[in-house]
Design a protein around this motif. Structure first.
Motif, short mmCIF file in Angstrom:
data_model
loop_
_atom_site.label_atom_id
_atom_site.label_comp_id
_atom_site.label_asym_id
_atom_site.label_seq_id
_atom_site.Cartn_x
_atom_site.Cartn_y
_atom_site.Cartn_z
N ALA A 255 -20.60 56.61 49.02
CA ALA A 255 -21.70 57.02 49.91
C ALA A 255 -21.82 56.07 51.10
N VAL A 256 -21.68 54.78 50.84
CA VAL A 256 -21.77 53.79 51.92
C VAL A 256 -20.63 54.02 52.92
N ALA A 257 -19.42 54.24 52.39
CA ALA A 257 -18.26 54.42 53.27
C ALA A 257 -18.43 55.69 54.10
N GLN A 258 -18.92 56.74 53.47
CA GLN A 258 -19.08 58.00 54.21
C GLN A 258 -20.15 57.90 55.28
N ALA A 259 -21.07 56.93 55.10
CA ALA A 259 -22.11 56.72 56.11
C ALA A 259 -21.65 55.73 57.18
N GLY A 260 -20.39 55.27 57.10
CA GLY A 260 -19.87 54.38 58.14
C GLY A 260 -19.85 52.91 57.78
N GLY A 261 -20.24 52.58 56.55
CA GLY A 261 -20.22 51.18 56.13
C GLY A 261 -18.98 50.87 55.31
N LEU A 262 -18.98 49.70 54.69
CA LEU A 262 -17.85 49.30 53.86
C LEU A 262 -18.35 49.15 52.43
N ALA B 3 -9.18 53.49 42.67
CA ALA B 3 -8.54 54.79 42.85
C ALA B 3 -9.58 55.84 43.23
N GLU B 4 -10.74 55.80 42.56
CA GLU B 4 -11.76 56.80 42.84
C GLU B 4 -12.32 56.64 44.26
N VAL B 5 -12.58 55.40 44.65
CA VAL B 5 -13.14 55.18 45.98
C VAL B 5 -12.10 55.55 47.05
N ARG B 6 -10.85 55.17 46.78
CA ARG B 6 -9.80 55.45 47.77
C ARG B 6 -9.67 56.95 48.02
N SER B 7 -9.76 57.75 46.94
CA SER B 7 -9.51 59.17 47.14
C SER B 7 -10.71 59.91 47.76
N ASN B 8 -11.85 59.21 47.91
CA ASN B 8 -13.02 59.87 48.51
C ASN B 8 -13.46 59.25 49.83
N THR B 9 -12.66 58.32 50.35
CA THR B 9 -13.04 57.64 51.59
C THR B 9 -11.81 57.46 52.47
N ASN B 10 -12.00 56.68 53.56
CA ASN B 10 -10.83 56.38 54.40
C ASN B 10 -9.97 55.27 53.78
N GLY B 11 -10.39 54.78 52.60
CA GLY B 11 -9.54 53.83 51.87
C GLY B 11 -9.95 52.37 52.02
N GLY B 12 -10.96 52.08 52.85
CA GLY B 12 -11.37 50.69 53.00
C GLY B 12 -12.43 50.32 51.96
N PHE B 13 -12.27 49.19 51.29
CA PHE B 13 -13.32 48.69 50.40
C PHE B 13 -13.10 47.21 50.11
N GLN B 14 -14.12 46.62 49.52
CA GLN B 14 -14.09 45.21 49.17
C GLN B 14 -14.16 45.03 47.66
N LEU B 15 -13.30 44.16 47.11
CA LEU B 15 -13.39 43.82 45.68
C LEU B 15 -13.78 42.35 45.55
N ASN B 16 -14.68 42.08 44.61
CA ASN B 16 -15.28 40.75 44.53
C ASN B 16 -15.20 40.18 43.12
N LEU B 17 -14.93 38.87 43.02
CA LEU B 17 -14.97 38.19 41.71
C LEU B 17 -15.77 36.90 41.81
N TRP B 18 -16.33 36.51 40.68
CA TRP B 18 -16.94 35.18 40.57
C TRP B 18 -15.82 34.22 40.22
N ILE B 19 -15.82 33.08 40.87
CA ILE B 19 -14.86 32.04 40.47
C ILE B 19 -15.40 31.45 39.15
N PRO B 20 -14.56 31.43 38.10
CA PRO B 20 -15.10 31.05 36.79
C PRO B 20 -15.55 29.60 36.72
N ASP B 21 -16.57 29.39 35.91
CA ASP B 21 -17.03 28.04 35.60
C ASP B 21 -16.25 27.56 34.39
N PRO B 22 -16.24 26.24 34.17
CA PRO B 22 -15.59 25.78 32.94
C PRO B 22 -16.36 26.31 31.74
#
Ligand SMILES: Cc1cc2nc3c(=O)[nH]c(=O)nc-3n(C[C@H](O)[C@H](O)[C@H](O)COP(=O)(O)O)c2cc1C
Ligand SMILES: [Zn+2]
Length: 616
Positions: free
Chosen positions: A15-22, A40-59
């Motif tokens: 929804a965000v991508a279709q509204a012009g955001g990322l 895969a799901e986001v790619r097939s419903n948008t122009n293919g741009g997206f961000q993937l995020n991870l937390w850097i693990p703590d000990p």
């Protein structure tokens, strides 16, 4: 769209991508397969741009049984009883998540709570993926840009969810609001990278204000949670809509890390003076973890690697945290006296035991016993071997340590002996855990068979196919440990025996379609069909064990090259040890080295003991 772990279904990013955001995804809690499916799901419903995020693990947290009991009792007042095993829960394998993210090929990968390891940053750059680093202070912004971040996301203390401070302990100290932080970050790094603003922005006024203060873009988190595409429970979405700024508070009530939440009755109780506190982090460890790259370099100048007395003191402190202990009769410190120095002839580090009237030093009863190599060189050798992902050759040790090649070779094997897992070990995959099993073939056997198991001669001549290669069977528990075996014959009988001996009957076993696995005593046995190009089906895959093999093979080919068959199991012990003490489990070079050093005890090489002792 701000990445939000647990609150970023594909529908919202679409929804965000279709509204012009990322669109974005906080993948912290997601297994590799789920990350791939989301992308895969986001790619097939948008122009293919997206961000993937991870937390850097703590000990890994410091477990404290008393404290855990208090926390469980407290939590039970707010919901169902919390079983003691709840404290054993471990995060999803970070390295596997990183691999899944690379596979998914996003435009942007982002980090929070720290910085990605150098090697991973290099791989992002290779693929042209941009790295956005969440920062909460100017110092963190500088560190991120120095480490190669392509943009920084300045997160103000208003932000919903967890605060991204690199040092978990200090998250409550520098609580800077976005509109103080943003211009300062822009001044510090804005000439090098774009700055994205986040925290407390939910409409056009906030966006305009952030742009005026120098932001190139903004991220909205909480504001998007009320949209239908976020699929949040109505009661929660309504509570967010009704909340005024002062209805939210910083709290450690959900994870032990500081974050901002609606001040519910639970949060108020958890923030109360008499509530038990999560003791999850130790600041010295955090500092060590954050500076891993820098520390690794400093470590080589550490006196323990250059001075034999410092090395001995270090080893004594590791082996005997409560003072010296007699290796002959186990007497403890009160019956032991230090004799070193009372006579000139005494060896350094010599102790006398009143219990058994015997003498000893810190190396007695260990793989280092009777070695003439100075202890500081031993410590350096351990460090080099524990810190090199693919191992270190005897030639390299010989050059780095300035010992003979032969000595270096024996040192390597003694270190492998220390790394070897000893004694009885629990079956893998108890409580319904997943165990991946796979076999690989490496190097030729010394006496190739000329006929197949069925008695017929080989078609391609002896020495070619897998039948005449050395076979290795590895079992890996998902998010857990690996056990590898050099097997004389890769046949069903051998494999069955090893699997049944090492894997719990409660385990879910995952293999490829190989006929070596069948009729095993496990709760379930699922197969991926590699021949049909199937690598994962739901959570069924053998990706982890294959990842292990790829490191093993690169090490054996690139570093060790010639390894006789009779020593193969020793090299396997080495690769197993490093894998079991891997970075994604919160174990870095120094700690990995210490864990190996603690294991020198009670192990003596049994082959060629005497000549070897003289050599090393
Ligand atoms: C429910 C929730 C989960 C979040 N999870 C993550 C996360 O996994 N990774 C991350 O970088 N930021 C996470 N954040 C923080 C957001 O990326 C962002 O910094 C914050 O939401 C911005 O403030 P705002 O909520 O006031 O818009 C989360 C925020 C929320 C509200
Ligand atoms: Zn004794």
């Amino acid at each position: 769209m701000a990445p939000m772990a647990g609150a970023c279904p594909a529908s919202l990013a679409i929804a965000v991508a279709q509204a012009g955001g990322l669109g974005g995804c906080g993948a912290l809690l997601m297994r590799p397969e789920a990350i791939r499916a989301w992308a895969a799901e986001v790619r097939s419903n948008t122009n293919g741009g997206f961000q993937l995020n991870l937390w850097i693990p703590d000990p890994p947290p410091h477990r404290d049984a008393t404290n855990e009991t208090l926390v469980r009792t407290f939590l039970s007042k707010w919901g169902p009883d919390v079983p003691p095993e709840a404290g054993d829960a471990s995060p999803v394998d970070f390295v596997a998540q990183c691999e899944a993210i690379l596979d998914a090929g996003p435009a942007i990968v982002s980090s929070i709570m720290g910085l990605y390891p150098e090697a991973f940053v290099a791989r992002l750059k290779e693929r042209g993926i941009k790295w956005f680093a969440n920062v909460t202070t100017v110092a963190e912004a500088r560190a991120a840009v120095d480490a190669g971040a392509d943009a920084v996301v300045a997160q103000g203390m208003e932000a919903g969810g967890h605060r991204g401070a690199f040092d978990a302990d200090k998250a409550g100290e520098a609580l800077v609001g976005l509109f103080a932080l943003l211009p300062a970050v822009v001044d510090a790094v804005g000439h090098r990278v774009p700055v994205v603003a986040t925290g407390g922005i939910a409409d056009a006024r906030g966006i305009a204000a952030a742009l005026i203060l120098g932001a190139s873009a903004v991220q909205i988190g909480t504001g998007l949670l009320r949209t239908p595409e976020a699929k949040l429970a109505t009661a929660w979405a309504d509570a967010i809509g009704a909340a005024q700024p002062e209805d939210t508070v910083p709290t450690r009530a959900f994870s032990g890390r500081l974050g901002r939440s609606i001040a519910t009755a639970y949060v108020r109780a958890a923030n109360g003076a008499d509530a038990p506190h999560y003791v999850l982090y130790k600041s010295d460890e955090m500092a060590y973890f954050q500076n891993q790259g820098a520390n690794a370099m400093q470590d080589l100048t550490n006196p323990i690697f250059n001075d034999v007395d410092a090395a001995r003191a270090h080893l004594e402190a590791l082996r005997w945290p409560h003072g010296p202990e007699c290796p002959h009769c186990s007497s403890t410190s009160e019956r032991i006296i230090r004799v070193e120095g009372t006579k000139k002839t005494h060896r350094k580090g010599l102790y006398y035991c009143n219990g058994c009237k015997g003498q000893f030093t810190v190396t007695v009863g260990t793989v280092l016993e009777q070695s003439h190599v100075p202890l500081n060189k031993w410590l350096l050798a351990f460090y080099l071997m524990c810190g090199s992902k693919k191992g270190i050759s005897a030639h390299q040790l010989h050059r780095s340590l300035k010992v003979s090649y032969k000595t270096a070779w024996f040192m390597g094997h003694r270190i492998r002996e220390a790394m070897r897992a000893g004694g009885l070990t629990e079956p893998m995959g108890g409580n319904g855990g997943i165990v991946e099993a796979d076999e690989t073939y490496f190097g030729k056997v010394e006496n190739p068979r000329t006929v197949r198991t069925d008695g017929k001669p080989f078609k391609r001549g002896g020495g070619k196919g897998p039948a005449n290669k050395r076979a290795v069977l590895s079992l890996v528990e998902r998010d857990g440990e690996v056990r590898s075996f050099h097997i004389a014959r890769a046949d069903k009988e051998t494999v069955t025996e090893i699997v049944n001996k090492n894997v719990s009957r409660e385990a879910r076993l995952m293999t490829d379609e190989s006929r070596l696995y069948g009729g095993l005593q496990v709760a379930s046995h699922e197969r991926v069909r590699h021949a049909a190009k199937e690598y994962a089906r739901g959570d069924v895959s053998t990706n982890l064990v294959e990842g292990y093999f790829s490191v093993f093979k690169r090490g054996m080919k690139g570093v060790y090259q010639h390894c006789s068959e009779k020593h193969l199991h020793r090299y396997l012990a080495e690769f197993d040890f490093r894998f079991n003490n891997r970075v994604s489990k919160g174990v870095h070079d120094t700690e990995r080295t210490e864990r190996a050093l603690i294991k020198i005890e009670g192990k003596r090489l049994t082959y060629r003991r005497t000549d070897e002792a003289q050599d090393a």
